[in-house]
Design an enzyme around this catalytic site. Structure first.
Site, PDB file in Angstrom:
ATOM      1  CD  GLU A   1     -12.167  -1.904   2.773  1.00  0.00           C
ATOM      2  OE1 GLU A   1     -12.251  -1.963   4.008  1.00  0.00           O
ATOM      3  OE2 GLU A   1     -11.159  -1.452   2.176  1.00  0.00           O
TER       4      GLU A   1
ATOM      5  CG  ASP B   1      -2.235  -0.603   1.049  1.00  0.00           C
ATOM      6  OD1 ASP B   1      -2.666  -0.721  -0.110  1.00  0.00           O
ATOM      7  OD2 ASP B   1      -2.874  -0.973   2.058  1.00  0.00           O
TER       8      ASP B   1
ATOM      9  CD  GLU C   1      -7.417   3.577   0.673  1.00  0.00           C
ATOM     10  OE1 GLU C   1      -8.043   4.636   0.913  1.00  0.00           O
ATOM     11  OE2 GLU C   1      -7.115   2.754   1.552  1.00  0.00           O
TER      12      GLU C   1
ATOM     13  CE  LYS D   1      -4.619  -2.364  -1.303  1.00  0.00           C
ATOM     14  NZ  LYS D   1      -5.376  -1.225  -0.682  1.00  0.00           N
TER      15      LYS D   1
END
Length: 272
Positions: free
Chosen positions: A190, A91, A123, A121
């Site tokens: 998610e 992340d 968001e 990764k």
């Protein structure tokens, strides 16, 4: 219907695309240290996520926001040294990519060079497309993350299910297609309605990894501390606990304390 599994000696981004194409579900778990990662890798998990959830389960913070890039690199380095098969995704922490595509690239390069991780990764969707393009243009694989994005918790104000309304669901679908078009190799979705997540998975050619997104996606991810029952305070509907390590470890440690207090440990066979 069971799907025959291909024996991958090493999981790559290409492997995950093949798995989706062949109908084989993808397994993904978090890990943050050498010992745990070694066990997770040996158990056959396809993808290990060095998640910013380390902020919660390793450092005790309320949110994922406080963890730093240096700390993520430390955790990722520990994990990479342990694995021989799994793909390691790291992340990018809050503040390391949102404001400036150049900063996003610098952060990603540091992760790849200093930790040895295999991918990063991020968001978000269209809001961070320039950062994603910059990272991909440097040859660094990117996994997306849509739906509930914990780094934006103060914007949402709640950890409730996302994309229940038509407008947000439409944007999620558009963002998933955008991430695919940009070149992301997979997307985590998610805490969204299962029927929406399944529609997204069917509409793109890259794997969709769900957490609280139903069974119609291409794989699943959980935080290992939750899945093993080390954390007994977190009980969302999507979590299945495969063990109760909190209870087992508390009992074992309590017995250790008792054995010391009663001079039962060490006994005559446990000394030189």
């Amino acid at each position: 219907m069971s799907v025959s599994k291909k024996d991958y000696k090493r999981i790559t981004t290409k492997s995950l695309i093949e798995m989706k194409s062949n109908g084989e579900k993808i397994s993904m778990l978090t890990a943050y240290d050498y010992s745990m990662a070694k066990i997770v890798d040996a158990a056959g998990v396809d993808v290990i996520l060095v998640g910013d959830s380390a902020s919660n389960v390793m450092a005790g913070h309320e949110t994922t926001l406080p963890i730093t890039l240096d700390q993520m690199i430390y955790h990722a380095s520990s994990v990479v040294r342990a694995i021989s098969r799994a793909l390691v995704v790291v992340d990018l922490p809050f503040g390391s990519y949102q404001s400036d595509p150049k900063e996003a690239l610098r952060s990603s390069i540091r992760i790849m060079k200093e930790s040895g991780g295999h991918a990063v990764k991020l968001e978000g969707g269209s809001e961070i497309k320039e950062s994603i393009k910059k990272i991909l243009n440097a040859g660094i694989p990117v996994m997306g993350h849509l739906g509930l994005t914990p780094q934006s918790i103060y914007k949402f104000g709640t950890y409730t299910v996302r994309a229940k309304e038509d407008e947000e669901a439409k944007k999620l679908m558009e963002d998933a297609k955008l991430l695919e078009k940009l070149g992301c190799f997979a997307i985590v979705i998610e805490k969204v309605p299962a029927n929406l997540a399944e529609k997204v998975a069917r509409s793109v050619s890259i794997p969709i990894i769900g957490i609280g997104a139903g069974s119609g996606v291409d794989g699943q991810v959980l935080v290992i501390h939750d899945m093993l029952g080390m954390n007994n305070e977190f009980s969302p509907r999507f979590l299945r606990r495969y063990m109760n390590l909190y209870e087992s470890m508390t009992k074992a440690i309590g017995q250790y304390v008792t054995d010391i207090k009663t001079t039962d440990f060490p006994n005559s066979t446990e000394q030189y």
